[in-house]
Scaffold this motif. Structure first.
Motif, short mmCIF file in Angstrom:
data_model
loop_
_atom_site.label_atom_id
_atom_site.label_comp_id
_atom_site.label_asym_id
_atom_site.label_seq_id
_atom_site.Cartn_x
_atom_site.Cartn_y
_atom_site.Cartn_z
N PHE A 12 21.43 -7.55 22.92
CA PHE A 12 20.86 -8.17 24.02
C PHE A 12 20.72 -6.77 24.99
O PHE A 12 20.15 -7.09 26.32
CB PHE A 12 21.90 -9.11 24.75
CG PHE A 12 22.06 -10.51 24.31
CD1 PHE A 12 20.97 -11.31 24.52
CD2 PHE A 12 22.90 -10.65 23.38
CE1 PHE A 12 21.10 -12.54 23.98
CE2 PHE A 12 22.97 -11.84 22.71
CZ PHE A 12 22.06 -13.08 23.13
N ASN A 13 20.84 -5.70 24.62
CA ASN A 13 20.61 -4.59 25.48
C ASN A 13 20.37 -3.34 24.47
O ASN A 13 20.79 -3.73 23.13
CB ASN A 13 21.87 -4.28 26.55
CG ASN A 13 23.04 -3.99 25.78
OD1 ASN A 13 23.14 -3.43 24.83
ND2 ASN A 13 24.22 -4.56 26.52
N TYR A 31 19.18 -0.40 29.02
CA TYR A 31 18.06 -1.53 29.27
C TYR A 31 18.59 -2.93 28.71
O TYR A 31 18.79 -2.93 27.64
CB TYR A 31 16.81 -1.23 28.88
CG TYR A 31 16.46 0.19 29.52
CD1 TYR A 31 15.69 -0.09 30.91
CD2 TYR A 31 16.15 1.36 28.76
CE1 TYR A 31 15.53 1.26 31.76
CE2 TYR A 31 15.65 2.39 29.54
CZ TYR A 31 15.24 2.43 30.84
OH TYR A 31 14.86 3.48 31.20
N ARG A 32 18.70 -3.78 29.63
CA ARG A 32 19.13 -5.22 29.24
C ARG A 32 17.89 -6.12 28.66
O ARG A 32 16.80 -5.92 29.40
CB ARG A 32 19.61 -6.04 30.49
CG ARG A 32 20.27 -7.37 30.14
CD ARG A 32 21.24 -7.82 31.07
NE ARG A 32 21.40 -9.27 31.01
CZ ARG A 32 22.18 -9.98 29.88
NH1 ARG A 32 22.34 -9.14 28.87
NH2 ARG A 32 22.10 -11.22 30.04
N MET A 33 17.99 -6.76 27.46
CA MET A 33 16.59 -7.47 27.13
C MET A 33 17.01 -8.84 27.99
O MET A 33 17.96 -9.52 27.74
CB MET A 33 16.86 -7.54 25.56
CG MET A 33 15.75 -8.54 25.23
SD MET A 33 15.92 -8.34 23.25
CE MET A 33 17.40 -9.13 22.75
N ASN A 34 15.84 -9.20 28.26
CA ASN A 34 15.65 -10.49 28.98
C ASN A 34 15.12 -11.64 27.72
O ASN A 34 14.06 -11.44 27.26
CB ASN A 34 14.66 -10.68 30.09
CG ASN A 34 15.31 -9.95 31.10
OD1 ASN A 34 16.21 -10.12 31.70
ND2 ASN A 34 14.05 -9.22 31.71
N LEU A 35 16.01 -12.60 27.30
CA LEU A 35 15.79 -13.29 25.99
C LEU A 35 15.63 -14.71 26.43
O LEU A 35 16.45 -15.29 27.13
CB LEU A 35 16.77 -12.94 25.06
CG LEU A 35 16.81 -14.01 23.70
CD1 LEU A 35 15.39 -13.39 22.90
CD2 LEU A 35 17.97 -13.78 23.17
N ILE A 36 14.44 -15.19 25.99
CA ILE A 36 14.36 -16.89 26.15
C ILE A 36 14.35 -17.40 24.84
O ILE A 36 13.71 -16.93 23.73
CB ILE A 36 13.18 -17.06 26.81
CG1 ILE A 36 13.01 -16.58 28.04
CG2 ILE A 36 12.64 -18.58 26.72
CD1 ILE A 36 11.37 -16.91 28.97
N GLN A 37 15.40 -18.20 24.50
CA GLN A 37 15.59 -19.05 23.40
C GLN A 37 14.93 -20.39 23.16
O GLN A 37 15.37 -20.91 24.31
CB GLN A 37 17.11 -19.07 22.84
CG GLN A 37 17.87 -17.57 22.73
CD GLN A 37 19.05 -17.78 22.13
OE1 GLN A 37 19.39 -18.42 20.87
NE2 GLN A 37 19.88 -17.35 22.97
N SER A 41 16.54 -23.79 26.17
CA SER A 41 15.44 -23.66 26.99
C SER A 41 15.29 -25.23 27.76
O SER A 41 14.62 -25.15 28.79
CB SER A 41 14.13 -23.19 26.47
OG SER A 41 13.79 -24.54 25.67
N LEU A 44 14.90 -24.60 31.43
CA LEU A 44 13.88 -23.80 32.24
C LEU A 44 12.79 -24.71 32.61
O LEU A 44 12.50 -25.64 31.85
CB LEU A 44 13.30 -22.74 30.95
CG LEU A 44 14.29 -21.88 30.59
CD1 LEU A 44 13.82 -20.96 29.46
CD2 LEU A 44 14.78 -20.91 31.67
#
Length: 168
Positions: A12-13, A31-37, A41, A44
């Motif tokens: 995740f980073n 850097y952090r990863m912005n993850l949409i699963q 969801s 969202l």
């Protein structure tokens, strides 16, 4: 964006992606990863209705929640593009084929029909896998198993051999 059927198990980073000594970690920007699963969801809210529909459909299919899917989409049609997107993400040739048939007829896609074809395909694959497993257990040759698949499921020889490669 991660649209896999299983939950994300990757990093995740940035630091989780690197193998570096502890003493160097403070020098690296993490850097952090912005993850949409897609699977997670449901909370969202998308401005684009098509994206919401695609996410809802994929989630229902992955969760095997066919009743909710059917209730939500039984009287609805969708564009070819959305149907192909759903079929591609869930890796269903049956849905893709149904969408393409509807496209040829120049009509919108009835996703409940497409999902039913996908479900029938999944059930058939499960039965085929069971037949192959049983044949292996009873030491029936691959050639005889291919003949059984052709006869039992009305498959072409090449398709039966593909299943043998997948499940033998």
């Amino acid at each position: 964006m991660y649209y896999g059927e299983k939950e994300w198990d990757g990093p995740f980073n940035l630091l989780d992606m690197l193998v570096i000594p502890e003493y160097l970690k403070p020098l690296v920007s993490d850097y952090r990863m912005n993850l949409i699963q897609v699977r997670q969801s449901e909370n969202l809210c998308f401005q684009n209705q098509d994206i919401s529909i695609v996410f809802d459909m994929i989630r229902s299919i992955y969760n095997k929640d066919y009743e909710t899917f059917h209730e939500m989409y039984k009287d609805k049609t969708m564009s070819t593009e959305l149907g192909l997107t759903v079929g591609s993400v869930v890796k269903s040739q049956a849905i893709i084929n149904e969408v393409m048939k509807m496209e040829e007829k120049r009509s919108e896609v009835d996703m409940c029909d497409a999902l039913q074809r996908w479900f029938d395909e999944a059930v058939q694959k499960g039965k085929i896998e069971g037949v192959i497993s049983t044949c292996r257990r009873f030491h029936i040759s691959r050639e005889e198993t291919v003949r059984n698949l052709i006869e039992e499921f009305s498959l072409s020889k090449s398709r039966a051999e593909e299943y043998i490669k997948m499940y033998w």
